[in-house]
Write a protein that holds these residues in place. Sequence first.
Motif, PDB file in Angstrom:
ATOM      1  N   ALA A 128      -7.246   3.270   2.429  1.00  0.00           N
ATOM      2  CA  ALA A 128      -6.181   2.274   2.577  1.00  0.00           C
ATOM      3  C   ALA A 128      -4.942   2.689   1.792  1.00  0.00           C
ATOM      4  O   ALA A 128      -3.802   2.540   2.263  1.00  0.00           O
ATOM      5  CB  ALA A 128      -6.677   0.906   2.109  1.00  0.00           C
ATOM      6  N   GLN A 129      -5.159   3.223   0.601  1.00  0.00           N
ATOM      7  CA  GLN A 129      -4.040   3.673  -0.222  1.00  0.00           C
ATOM      8  C   GLN A 129      -3.300   4.821   0.462  1.00  0.00           C
ATOM      9  O   GLN A 129      -2.063   4.849   0.491  1.00  0.00           O
ATOM     10  CB  GLN A 129      -4.554   4.110  -1.589  1.00  0.00           C
ATOM     11  CG  GLN A 129      -3.472   4.363  -2.617  1.00  0.00           C
ATOM     12  CD  GLN A 129      -4.045   4.553  -4.013  1.00  0.00           C
ATOM     13  OE1 GLN A 129      -5.229   4.815  -4.183  1.00  0.00           O
ATOM     14  NE2 GLN A 129      -3.212   4.406  -5.027  1.00  0.00           N
ATOM     15  N   GLY A 130      -4.054   5.757   1.033  1.00  0.00           N
ATOM     16  CA  GLY A 130      -3.432   6.884   1.721  1.00  0.00           C
ATOM     17  C   GLY A 130      -2.690   6.461   2.981  1.00  0.00           C
ATOM     18  O   GLY A 130      -1.562   6.920   3.236  1.00  0.00           O
ATOM     19  N   LEU A 131      -3.299   5.574   3.751  1.00  0.00           N
ATOM     20  CA  LEU A 131      -2.659   5.110   4.985  1.00  0.00           C
ATOM     21  C   LEU A 131      -1.370   4.348   4.692  1.00  0.00           C
ATOM     22  O   LEU A 131      -0.391   4.447   5.438  1.00  0.00           O
ATOM     23  CB  LEU A 131      -3.627   4.224   5.774  1.00  0.00           C
ATOM     24  CG  LEU A 131      -4.775   4.945   6.477  1.00  0.00           C
ATOM     25  CD1 LEU A 131      -5.777   3.939   7.044  1.00  0.00           C
ATOM     26  CD2 LEU A 131      -4.245   5.850   7.590  1.00  0.00           C
ATOM     27  N   SER A 132      -1.365   3.597   3.597  1.00  0.00           N
ATOM     28  CA  SER A 132      -0.154   2.864   3.214  1.00  0.00           C
ATOM     29  C   SER A 132       1.002   3.827   2.984  1.00  0.00           C
ATOM     30  O   SER A 132       2.142   3.568   3.400  1.00  0.00           O
ATOM     31  CB  SER A 132      -0.406   2.037   1.945  1.00  0.00           C
ATOM     32  OG  SER A 132      -1.406   1.066   2.161  1.00  0.00           O
ATOM     33  N   GLY A 133       0.712   4.945   2.319  1.00  0.00           N
ATOM     34  CA  GLY A 133       1.746   5.942   2.062  1.00  0.00           C
ATOM     35  C   GLY A 133       2.166   6.704   3.301  1.00  0.00           C
ATOM     36  O   GLY A 133       3.308   7.175   3.393  1.00  0.00           O
ATOM     37  N   LEU A 134       1.249   6.818   4.281  1.00  0.00           N
ATOM     38  CA  LEU A 134       1.585   7.505   5.523  1.00  0.00           C
ATOM     39  C   LEU A 134       2.477   6.642   6.406  1.00  0.00           C
ATOM     40  O   LEU A 134       3.399   7.133   7.057  1.00  0.00           O
ATOM     41  CB  LEU A 134       0.311   7.875   6.290  1.00  0.00           C
ATOM     42  CG  LEU A 134      -0.512   9.028   5.733  1.00  0.00           C
ATOM     43  CD1 LEU A 134      -1.817   9.170   6.508  1.00  0.00           C
ATOM     44  CD2 LEU A 134       0.275  10.341   5.799  1.00  0.00           C
ATOM     45  N   ILE A 135       2.206   5.334   6.419  1.00  0.00           N
ATOM     46  CA  ILE A 135       2.982   4.436   7.276  1.00  0.00           C
ATOM     47  C   ILE A 135       4.397   4.266   6.739  1.00  0.00           C
ATOM     48  O   ILE A 135       5.373   4.308   7.490  1.00  0.00           O
ATOM     49  CB  ILE A 135       2.273   3.067   7.375  1.00  0.00           C
ATOM     50  CG1 ILE A 135       0.916   3.230   8.070  1.00  0.00           C
ATOM     51  CG2 ILE A 135       3.141   2.067   8.141  1.00  0.00           C
ATOM     52  CD1 ILE A 135       0.075   1.975   8.063  1.00  0.00           C
ATOM     53  N   ILE A 136       4.505   4.045   5.429  1.00  0.00           N
ATOM     54  CA  ILE A 136       5.825   3.933   4.788  1.00  0.00           C
ATOM     55  C   ILE A 136       5.879   4.950   3.651  1.00  0.00           C
ATOM     56  O   ILE A 136       5.128   4.819   2.680  1.00  0.00           O
ATOM     57  CB  ILE A 136       6.079   2.521   4.216  1.00  0.00           C
ATOM     58  CG1 ILE A 136       5.965   1.456   5.306  1.00  0.00           C
ATOM     59  CG2 ILE A 136       7.456   2.452   3.563  1.00  0.00           C
ATOM     60  CD1 ILE A 136       6.184   0.050   4.789  1.00  0.00           C
ATOM     61  N   PRO A 137       6.716   5.968   3.749  1.00  0.00           N
ATOM     62  CA  PRO A 137       6.818   6.952   2.665  1.00  0.00           C
ATOM     63  C   PRO A 137       7.171   6.307   1.333  1.00  0.00           C
ATOM     64  O   PRO A 137       7.822   5.261   1.289  1.00  0.00           O
ATOM     65  CB  PRO A 137       7.933   7.885   3.148  1.00  0.00           C
ATOM     66  CG  PRO A 137       7.969   7.706   4.626  1.00  0.00           C
ATOM     67  CD  PRO A 137       7.606   6.274   4.880  1.00  0.00           C
ATOM     68  N   ARG A 138       6.713   6.930   0.259  1.00  0.00           N
ATOM     69  CA  ARG A 138       6.990   6.430  -1.086  1.00  0.00           C
ATOM     70  C   ARG A 138       8.497   6.267  -1.308  1.00  0.00           C
ATOM     71  O   ARG A 138       9.298   7.106  -0.908  1.00  0.00           O
ATOM     72  CB  ARG A 138       6.448   7.408  -2.131  1.00  0.00           C
ATOM     73  CG  ARG A 138       4.943   7.404  -2.240  1.00  0.00           C
ATOM     74  CD  ARG A 138       4.484   6.335  -3.184  1.00  0.00           C
ATOM     75  NE  ARG A 138       3.030   6.262  -3.271  1.00  0.00           N
ATOM     76  CZ  ARG A 138       2.378   5.372  -3.988  1.00  0.00           C
ATOM     77  NH1 ARG A 138       3.052   4.477  -4.676  1.00  0.00           N
ATOM     78  NH2 ARG A 138       1.070   5.343  -4.013  1.00  0.00           N
TER      79      ARG A 138
END
Length: 318
Positions: A128-138
């Motif tokens: 979930a943490q990785g997907l969050s960063g993939l959907i919206i870049p840091r």
Amino acid sequence: MPDLGRLLREKNIIFVTLALCLLFFLISPRFMSVENMSAISRQIVPIGLIALGQFFVVVSGNIDLSMGMGSVLFAILLGVCFGLTGGVAIGIVAVIVASLALGFFNGVLVAKLKLPAFIVTLSMLFMAQGLSGLIIPRGQQIFLMGGFFRFVGSEKFMGLYWSFLFLVALFVLAYIVYNHTRWGSYIVAIGNSEDNAKLAGISVDRVKIGIFMFSGLCSGFAGIMLSTRMGFVQPGLDGNGLLLDGIAAIIIGGTLILGGRGTVGGAFWGLLFIGVINNSLNLLNVEDVWHQVFKGAVILAALGANWLLWQSRQAEAH
């Protein structure tokens, strides 16, 4: 009134929470202001939703570590859908479906494949943490504006935020299910002994999957409420902080970490305790690092009391 008497006798969490309120009021009179009480009710909503889902999972003898980062992922999913469509209906439906799917997946791996819940949900946390960063870049954000987000996040009814009223309604529903339906007795039975539950004719796998689906749904609701409170979504939101506060709330409220015992009322008072602690430490300008130290000490004390109570009950049973 026997449930309230048992709550007071076993945990004293109500007295402790009220005593803390009095203490912080003496230190800072602003603490008991209507504005601050209203702020606390708003702040605890995402934590409360995580705590409620976690409560049923822990009573069943498991744990769900994916709820915190899952809520951030679902908040981002809502934000993306809002950005693409300009409305919230599709986003809410997407969050509900996705959260139920996550819970179902966790439940199947735990119930059918007999994998440890700790490992399964920890893996989901990282995903979930990785997907969050993939959907919206840091570093990027999606701002959420409109009637729904303003209504849920800012509007009040009789001085209480609608989001808090939603949380209370869900806790009342959970209380009814836990105390007055077979489903609640099944969860307790599984937490006490899966083998005995199977011998009693309980469909353990089905109940487990249902529990994880409910925790997933609570995570989805937490993501929605988090997005309405913040007014924006981004990958850097502190999902793990929500998770730890949620677990702390139910432990402080007397839920046995090994499963088989706990009360919905205790979980709610544990949530209020965490809300009071978080708010008062901010009000007193205590540094964030000391927040964690203080909460860690409180959780350790609650765990110790919880364990001693469990041991005393075991001794009485034998």
